[in-house]
Design a protein around this motif. Sequence first.
Motif, PDB file in Angstrom:
ATOM      1  N   GLU A 131      19.074  34.659  32.551  1.00  0.00           N
ATOM      2  CA  GLU A 131      18.378  33.705  33.425  1.00  0.00           C
ATOM      3  C   GLU A 131      17.744  34.373  34.633  1.00  0.00           C
ATOM      4  O   GLU A 131      16.626  34.082  34.990  1.00  0.00           O
ATOM      5  N   ASN A 134      14.457  36.862  33.471  1.00  0.00           N
ATOM      6  CA  ASN A 134      13.366  36.494  32.570  1.00  0.00           C
ATOM      7  C   ASN A 134      11.999  36.545  33.236  1.00  0.00           C
ATOM      8  O   ASN A 134      11.839  36.334  34.420  1.00  0.00           O
ATOM      9  N   ARG A 139      11.710  32.701  28.198  1.00  0.00           N
ATOM     10  CA  ARG A 139      13.173  32.788  28.205  1.00  0.00           C
ATOM     11  C   ARG A 139      13.719  33.270  26.880  1.00  0.00           C
ATOM     12  O   ARG A 139      14.863  33.663  26.793  1.00  0.00           O
TER      13      ARG A 139
END
Length: 166
Positions: A131, A134, A139
């Motif tokens: 997370e 990215n 993602r």
Amino acid sequence: MKVKDLQPHSRIPERSRLLNTDSHEFGHVVRINADAVGNPGHRYFRLLIDAAPGAACLWLEKDQLYELGIAIQRLLTMLPKYNDRKDPVHNTSIPESAPKSMPSVDFQVETMTLDFDELRNLFMLRVRAREEENSPGTRSIRLWASPPQMRIFSQEALEVCAAGRP
């Protein structure tokens, strides 16, 4: 690393059900390679991917690369038509240390999912980014590769992992 369900599937869910707006579809890759940069003990590991829509540089831990190589080899042994034979040389990875084009996707890997679609006769690899690491809007990516491509990649991945050992 999570390797989800090593049993071959007859059908992988279609793109619309599997991917969302923050995913990148690479399709059937031109090449997929394992690489490491740096000196032994201080190496960084990566997957280098070239496909029609672009290139990707996916950074991962050594144990993630090793486990992916082992998982591919295990899955290949479950596919009877690929056991005990040499794969054709065409349509395989070309070992090189850099992608042919600048990566359009570059992130640190959180998880990977490996599967095999028997109808398409292709491996599917889905990679999710951490997370905090990215790229904006990306993602995860999904790519497809043939059994010969993945056999060569898995051997290369294990060689890269072992290369830094004395």
